[in-house]
Design a protein around this motif. Sequence first.
Motif, PDB file in Angstrom:
ATOM      1  N   VAL A   1      -0.370  97.665  64.232  1.00 61.75           N
ATOM      2  CA  VAL A   1      -0.346  99.081  63.853  1.00 61.75           C
ATOM      3  C   VAL A   1       0.972  99.409  63.140  1.00 61.75           C
ATOM      4  O   VAL A   1       0.984 100.112  62.132  1.00 61.75           O
ATOM      5  N   GLY A   2       2.091  98.873  63.631  1.00 57.38           N
ATOM      6  CA  GLY A   2       3.377  99.082  62.972  1.00 57.38           C
ATOM      7  C   GLY A   2       3.402  98.480  61.578  1.00 57.38           C
ATOM      8  O   GLY A   2       3.920  99.078  60.634  1.00 57.38           O
ATOM      9  N   ARG A   3       2.830  97.285  61.446  1.00 61.30           N
ATOM     10  CA  ARG A   3       2.765  96.644  60.132  1.00 61.30           C
ATOM     11  C   ARG A   3       1.956  97.482  59.163  1.00 61.30           C
ATOM     12  O   ARG A   3       2.379  97.754  58.040  1.00 61.30           O
ATOM     13  N   ARG A   4       0.783  97.946  59.611  1.00 60.43           N
ATOM     14  CA  ARG A   4      -0.066  98.760  58.733  1.00 60.43           C
ATOM     15  C   ARG A   4       0.621 100.074  58.387  1.00 60.43           C
ATOM     16  O   ARG A   4       0.536 100.549  57.251  1.00 60.43           O
ATOM     17  N   THR A   5       1.316 100.663  59.356  1.00 55.44           N
ATOM     18  CA  THR A   5       2.059 101.900  59.097  1.00 55.44           C
ATOM     19  C   THR A   5       3.065 101.690  57.977  1.00 55.44           C
ATOM     20  O   THR A   5       3.123 102.466  57.025  1.00 55.44           O
ATOM     21  N   MET A   6       3.845 100.614  58.067  1.00 55.10           N
ATOM     22  CA  MET A   6       4.868 100.371  57.056  1.00 55.10           C
ATOM     23  C   MET A   6       4.262 100.007  55.702  1.00 55.10           C
ATOM     24  O   MET A   6       4.855 100.291  54.666  1.00 55.10           O
ATOM     25  N   GLU A   7       3.071  99.429  55.692  1.00 59.67           N
ATOM     26  CA  GLU A   7       2.378  99.185  54.420  1.00 59.67           C
ATOM     27  C   GLU A   7       1.989 100.500  53.751  1.00 59.67           C
ATOM     28  O   GLU A   7       1.967 100.595  52.527  1.00 59.67           O
ATOM     29  N   LEU A   8       1.699 101.514  54.565  1.00 63.48           N
ATOM     30  CA  LEU A   8       1.269 102.812  54.037  1.00 63.48           C
ATOM     31  C   LEU A   8       2.443 103.698  53.618  1.00 63.48           C
ATOM     32  O   LEU A   8       2.245 104.705  52.942  1.00 63.48           O
ATOM     33  N   VAL A   9       3.660 103.342  54.030  1.00 61.82           N
ATOM     34  CA  VAL A   9       4.847 104.125  53.664  1.00 61.82           C
ATOM     35  C   VAL A   9       5.189 103.820  52.212  1.00 61.82           C
ATOM     36  O   VAL A   9       5.668 102.744  51.890  1.00 61.82           O
ATOM     37  N   ASP A  10       4.900 104.795  51.337  1.00 63.78           N
ATOM     38  CA  ASP A  10       5.138 104.596  49.905  1.00 63.78           C
ATOM     39  C   ASP A  10       5.976 105.709  49.279  1.00 63.78           C
ATOM     40  O   ASP A  10       6.152 105.755  48.073  1.00 63.78           O
ATOM     41  N   GLY A  11       6.477 106.627  50.099  1.00 65.26           N
ATOM     42  CA  GLY A  11       7.272 107.728  49.575  1.00 65.26           C
ATOM     43  C   GLY A  11       6.429 108.862  49.021  1.00 65.26           C
ATOM     44  O   GLY A  11       6.968 109.817  48.463  1.00 65.26           O
TER      45      GLY A  11
ATOM     46  N   HIS B   1       9.956 108.074  53.799  1.00 64.15           N
ATOM     47  CA  HIS B   1      10.661 107.238  52.828  1.00 64.15           C
ATOM     48  C   HIS B   1      11.381 106.130  53.576  1.00 64.15           C
ATOM     49  O   HIS B   1      12.146 106.403  54.498  1.00 64.15           O
ATOM     50  N   ARG B   2      11.156 104.885  53.168  1.00 61.46           N
ATOM     51  CA  ARG B   2      11.835 103.747  53.784  1.00 61.46           C
ATOM     52  C   ARG B   2      13.175 103.523  53.094  1.00 61.46           C
ATOM     53  O   ARG B   2      13.290 103.655  51.882  1.00 61.46           O
ATOM     54  N   HIS B   3      14.187 103.186  53.873  1.00 59.33           N
ATOM     55  CA  HIS B   3      15.508 102.881  53.318  1.00 59.33           C
ATOM     56  C   HIS B   3      15.369 101.687  52.380  1.00 59.33           C
ATOM     57  O   HIS B   3      14.697 100.704  52.720  1.00 59.33           O
ATOM     58  N   PRO B   4      15.984 101.742  51.190  1.00 59.15           N
ATOM     59  CA  PRO B   4      15.809 100.651  50.222  1.00 59.15           C
ATOM     60  C   PRO B   4      16.367  99.304  50.685  1.00 59.15           C
ATOM     61  O   PRO B   4      15.949  98.264  50.181  1.00 59.15           O
ATOM     62  N   ALA B   5      17.273  99.291  51.652  1.00 59.52           N
ATOM     63  CA  ALA B   5      17.835  98.033  52.135  1.00 59.52           C
ATOM     64  C   ALA B   5      16.974  97.377  53.210  1.00 59.52           C
ATOM     65  O   ALA B   5      17.279  96.280  53.665  1.00 59.52           O
ATOM     66  N   VAL B   6      15.884  98.035  53.614  1.00 57.69           N
ATOM     67  CA  VAL B   6      15.018  97.510  54.666  1.00 57.69           C
ATOM     68  C   VAL B   6      13.839  96.779  54.027  1.00 57.69           C
ATOM     69  O   VAL B   6      13.167  97.311  53.150  1.00 57.69           O
ATOM     70  N   ASP B   7      13.624  95.554  54.481  1.00 54.10           N
ATOM     71  CA  ASP B   7      12.514  94.742  53.977  1.00 54.10           C
ATOM     72  C   ASP B   7      11.529  94.466  55.095  1.00 54.10           C
ATOM     73  O   ASP B   7      11.914  94.349  56.264  1.00 54.10           O
ATOM     74  N   MET B   8      10.257  94.322  54.729  1.00 55.26           N
ATOM     75  CA  MET B   8       9.250  93.871  55.680  1.00 55.26           C
ATOM     76  C   MET B   8       8.952  92.415  55.342  1.00 55.26           C
ATOM     77  O   MET B   8       8.567  92.111  54.212  1.00 55.26           O
TER      78      MET B   8
END
Length: 134
Positions: free
Chosen positions: A72-82, A24-31
Amino acid sequence: MNNPVPAPSDGAVRLEDCLDAVIHRHPAVDMVHDPRIGFLLTWKQMRRTGLRRILGWISGAGRMRRVKLDDVGRRTMELVDGKTTVRAIADTLSREFGFKKTEARGALLAFLTMLMKRNIIVLSLPDANTPEPM
């Protein structure tokens, strides 16, 4: 409801527990994408004490923090959906970038550990009562 990843009594977390966890990504964090330097995770740092905390609260200012992401980090964060597990994300990265599964899992866990230390993400285990998606 999700449960935090349990830690064994010796303080170590089992690999299987981590792989079955959901990110789960913190809601205050943006990509965001900066054309000059690439993809970044950005968030406002609000840890202040005393007068600096009061002045920051009054002005609404906070120091912007950021982490630069490679592909790879960008793709990882794209896949983080909770909803997606660490194992599923590692398998996707393995398939898309041509890594061995064990290498993808190890690198992903190291990256996630860094993100957890910065409070960007948390891991949780699905409830045992929640049915598996089909």
